[in-house]
Design a protein around this motif. Structure first.
Motif, PDB file in Angstrom:
ATOM      1  N   LYS A  14      70.313  22.514  28.643  1.00 34.90           N
ATOM      2  CA  LYS A  14      69.433  21.406  29.123  1.00 34.90           C
ATOM      3  C   LYS A  14      69.671  20.058  28.684  1.00 34.90           C
ATOM      4  CE  LYS A  14      65.334  24.151  30.570  1.00 34.90           C
ATOM      5  NZ  LYS A  14      64.053  24.423  30.374  1.00 34.90           N
ATOM      6  N   ARG A  15      69.842  19.944  27.208  1.00 34.70           N
ATOM      7  CA  ARG A  15      70.155  18.529  26.529  1.00 34.70           C
ATOM      8  C   ARG A  15      71.524  18.162  27.088  1.00 34.70           C
ATOM      9  NH1 ARG A  15      68.409  21.137  21.994  1.00 34.70           N
ATOM     10  NH2 ARG A  15      70.538  20.961  21.045  1.00 34.70           N
ATOM     11  N   LEU A  16      72.368  19.125  27.093  1.00 38.27           N
ATOM     12  CA  LEU A  16      73.925  18.665  27.626  1.00 38.27           C
ATOM     13  C   LEU A  16      73.832  18.267  29.131  1.00 38.27           C
ATOM     14  CD1 LEU A  16      75.945  21.674  26.150  1.00 38.27           C
ATOM     15  CD2 LEU A  16      76.169  19.248  25.555  1.00 38.27           C
ATOM     16  N   LEU A  17      73.069  18.994  29.933  1.00 37.73           N
ATOM     17  CA  LEU A  17      73.111  18.495  31.313  1.00 37.73           C
ATOM     18  C   LEU A  17      72.351  17.173  31.485  1.00 37.73           C
ATOM     19  CD1 LEU A  17      72.250  21.821  33.050  1.00 37.73           C
ATOM     20  CD2 LEU A  17      74.457  20.830  33.151  1.00 37.73           C
ATOM     21  N   LYS A  18      71.278  17.046  30.639  1.00 37.94           N
ATOM     22  CA  LYS A  18      70.476  15.554  30.722  1.00 37.94           C
ATOM     23  C   LYS A  18      71.792  14.404  30.098  1.00 37.94           C
ATOM     24  CE  LYS A  18      66.532  13.267  29.279  1.00 37.94           C
ATOM     25  NZ  LYS A  18      65.497  13.339  28.554  1.00 37.94           N
ATOM     26  N   ALA A  19      72.491  14.661  29.372  1.00 41.89           N
ATOM     27  CA  ALA A  19      73.184  13.831  28.679  1.00 41.89           C
ATOM     28  C   ALA A  19      74.339  13.423  29.651  1.00 41.89           C
ATOM     29  CB  ALA A  19      73.752  14.026  27.252  1.00 41.89           C
ATOM     30  N   ARG A  36      81.032  11.643  23.239  1.00 43.68           N
ATOM     31  CA  ARG A  36      79.861  10.728  23.454  1.00 43.68           C
ATOM     32  C   ARG A  36      78.799  11.506  24.065  1.00 43.68           C
ATOM     33  NH1 ARG A  36      81.835   5.717  25.743  1.00 43.68           N
ATOM     34  NH2 ARG A  36      82.058   6.958  27.603  1.00 43.68           N
ATOM     35  N   LEU A  37      78.884  12.233  24.899  1.00 49.26           N
ATOM     36  CA  LEU A  37      77.746  12.890  25.534  1.00 49.26           C
ATOM     37  C   LEU A  37      77.287  14.068  24.539  1.00 49.26           C
ATOM     38  CD1 LEU A  37      78.346  15.649  27.492  1.00 49.26           C
ATOM     39  CD2 LEU A  37      79.569  14.472  28.469  1.00 49.26           C
ATOM     40  N   ALA A  38      78.375  14.758  23.981  1.00 49.39           N
ATOM     41  CA  ALA A  38      77.880  15.825  22.998  1.00 49.39           C
ATOM     42  C   ALA A  38      76.909  15.049  22.064  1.00 49.39           C
ATOM     43  CB  ALA A  38      79.054  16.410  22.518  1.00 49.39           C
ATOM     44  N   ALA A  39      77.143  13.837  21.147  1.00 49.15           N
ATOM     45  CA  ALA A  39      76.552  13.441  20.243  1.00 49.15           C
ATOM     46  C   ALA A  39      75.209  13.014  21.036  1.00 49.15           C
ATOM     47  CB  ALA A  39      77.036  12.199  20.082  1.00 49.15           C
ATOM     48  N   SER A  43      74.590  17.794  20.220  1.00 49.77           N
ATOM     49  CA  SER A  43      75.556  19.316  20.284  1.00 49.77           C
ATOM     50  C   SER A  43      76.733  18.833  19.821  1.00 49.77           C
ATOM     51  CB  SER A  43      75.395  19.594  21.782  1.00 49.77           C
ATOM     52  OG  SER A  43      76.059  20.734  21.928  1.00 49.77           O
ATOM     53  N   ASN A  44      78.034  19.573  20.135  1.00 50.84           N
ATOM     54  CA  ASN A  44      79.315  19.438  19.984  1.00 50.84           C
ATOM     55  C   ASN A  44      80.128  19.715  21.024  1.00 50.84           C
ATOM     56  OD1 ASN A  44      79.962  22.168  19.489  1.00 50.84           O
ATOM     57  ND2 ASN A  44      78.423  21.953  17.805  1.00 50.84           N
ATOM     58  N   LYS A  45      81.167  19.158  20.992  1.00 50.33           N
ATOM     59  CA  LYS A  45      82.292  19.687  21.891  1.00 50.33           C
ATOM     60  C   LYS A  45      82.457  21.048  22.306  1.00 50.33           C
ATOM     61  CE  LYS A  45      85.555  16.646  20.795  1.00 50.33           C
ATOM     62  NZ  LYS A  45      87.097  16.046  20.638  1.00 50.33           N
ATOM     63  N   ALA A  46      82.436  21.844  21.071  1.00 52.94           N
ATOM     64  CA  ALA A  46      82.847  23.244  21.152  1.00 52.94           C
ATOM     65  C   ALA A  46      81.923  23.875  22.100  1.00 52.94           C
ATOM     66  CB  ALA A  46      82.793  23.991  19.806  1.00 52.94           C
ATOM     67  N   ALA A  61      78.387  21.400  36.982  1.00 51.48           N
ATOM     68  CA  ALA A  61      76.939  22.174  36.682  1.00 51.48           C
ATOM     69  C   ALA A  61      75.815  20.767  36.933  1.00 51.48           C
ATOM     70  CB  ALA A  61      77.157  22.354  35.181  1.00 51.48           C
ATOM     71  N   VAL A  62      76.375  19.843  36.386  1.00 48.65           N
ATOM     72  CA  VAL A  62      75.325  18.651  36.643  1.00 48.65           C
ATOM     73  C   VAL A  62      75.219  18.326  38.095  1.00 48.65           C
ATOM     74  CG1 VAL A  62      75.258  16.054  36.470  1.00 48.65           C
ATOM     75  CG2 VAL A  62      75.803  17.443  34.474  1.00 48.65           C
ATOM     76  N   PHE A  63      76.317  18.532  39.041  1.00 43.83           N
ATOM     77  CA  PHE A  63      76.092  18.226  40.374  1.00 43.83           C
ATOM     78  C   PHE A  63      75.196  19.117  41.201  1.00 43.83           C
ATOM     79  CE2 PHE A  63      77.486  17.149  44.723  1.00 43.83           C
ATOM     80  CZ  PHE A  63      77.244  16.176  44.831  1.00 43.83           C
ATOM     81  N   GLU A  64      75.666  20.621  40.618  1.00 43.61           N
ATOM     82  CA  GLU A  64      74.911  21.562  41.330  1.00 43.61           C
ATOM     83  C   GLU A  64      73.309  21.476  41.117  1.00 43.61           C
ATOM     84  OE1 GLU A  64      77.142  25.153  40.368  1.00 43.61           O
ATOM     85  OE2 GLU A  64      78.798  24.538  41.381  1.00 43.61           O
TER      86      GLU A  64
END
Length: 206
Positions: A14-19, A36-39, A43-46, A61-64
């Motif tokens: 959820k945090r990744l999708l919001k960022a 940048r969005l991971a920070a 979270s992290n890129k992995a 995923a964001v668009f869907e």
């Protein structure tokens, strides 16, 4: 500990999708930076590559998720297209990133053959519903149903898809006034006697 893992994973997604929604809305797909969005998502890129496979996968995923939100919050009643346009307007006002993401999607992914199945299915269902309303005499048949759907959608997005120069001309209009204009314009366009009586390109054969 193990029982908390799924909840933690869901919270991370959820945090990744919001960022990612904010990052993609501002910079597009090519300009977005995963680090940048991971920070921003703490979270992290992995984790991004683990959950979504790639930056394109994350955008999808964001668009869907955006599509699911729009379908849920702005359902269409083919017999009340003006209020449908009003609900779309409300969504654009509440979530301004919707138009930005859709624009980036069109610019950067529109020509690569990519399609969101949920959008295709929803649009086909809407066209079928509009055609039935036309057959019942509740909606103008001056335009083919798929054309009428496009006119309604783009009228709803009028105020969010304009140039700064045009905004300067209409900047005094309140949000309520803009919504009223959208609703009344779609009412005039889609009513049984709407469309100006023209059956030009894209018009119905009925």
């Amino acid at each position: 500990m193990a029982s908390g893992a799924p909840r933690n994973a869901e919270a991370t997604r959820k945090r990744l999708l919001k960022a990612a929604a904010a990052e993609f809305a501002r910079y597009g797909i090519a300009g977005a930076r995963v680090d940048r969005l991971a920070a921003e998502a703490q979270s992290n890129k992995a984790q991004i590559y683990h959950y979504y496979g790639s930056k394109d996968g994350l955008f999808d995923a964001v668009f869907e998720a955006l599509v699911a939100q729009v379908l849920s919050e702005a359902p269409m009643d083919a017999h009340d297209l003006p209020e449908y346009a009003g609900r779309l307007f409300d969504g654009y006002e509440q979530y301004p990133d919707i138009i930005r993401l859709a624009t980036w999607y069109r610019l950067e992914r529109g020509g690569d053959g990519t399609h969101v199945q949920a959008v295709l299915d929803a649009d086909r269902a809407k066209v079928t519903a509009i055609a039935a309303a036309q057959a019942a005499g509740a909606v103008t048949d001056a335009y083919a149903p798929e054309v009428l759907l496009g006119l309604v959608i783009h009228t709803a997005a009028l105020w969010t898809a304009q140039t700064p120069e045009y905004e300067h001309l209409v900047g005094a209009l309140s949000s309520g006034q803009r919504r009223d204009i959208v609703v009344s314009a779609v009412a005039a366009l889609t009513g049984p006697h709407g469309g100006g009586g023209s059956r030009g390109p894209g018009g119905s054969d009925r």
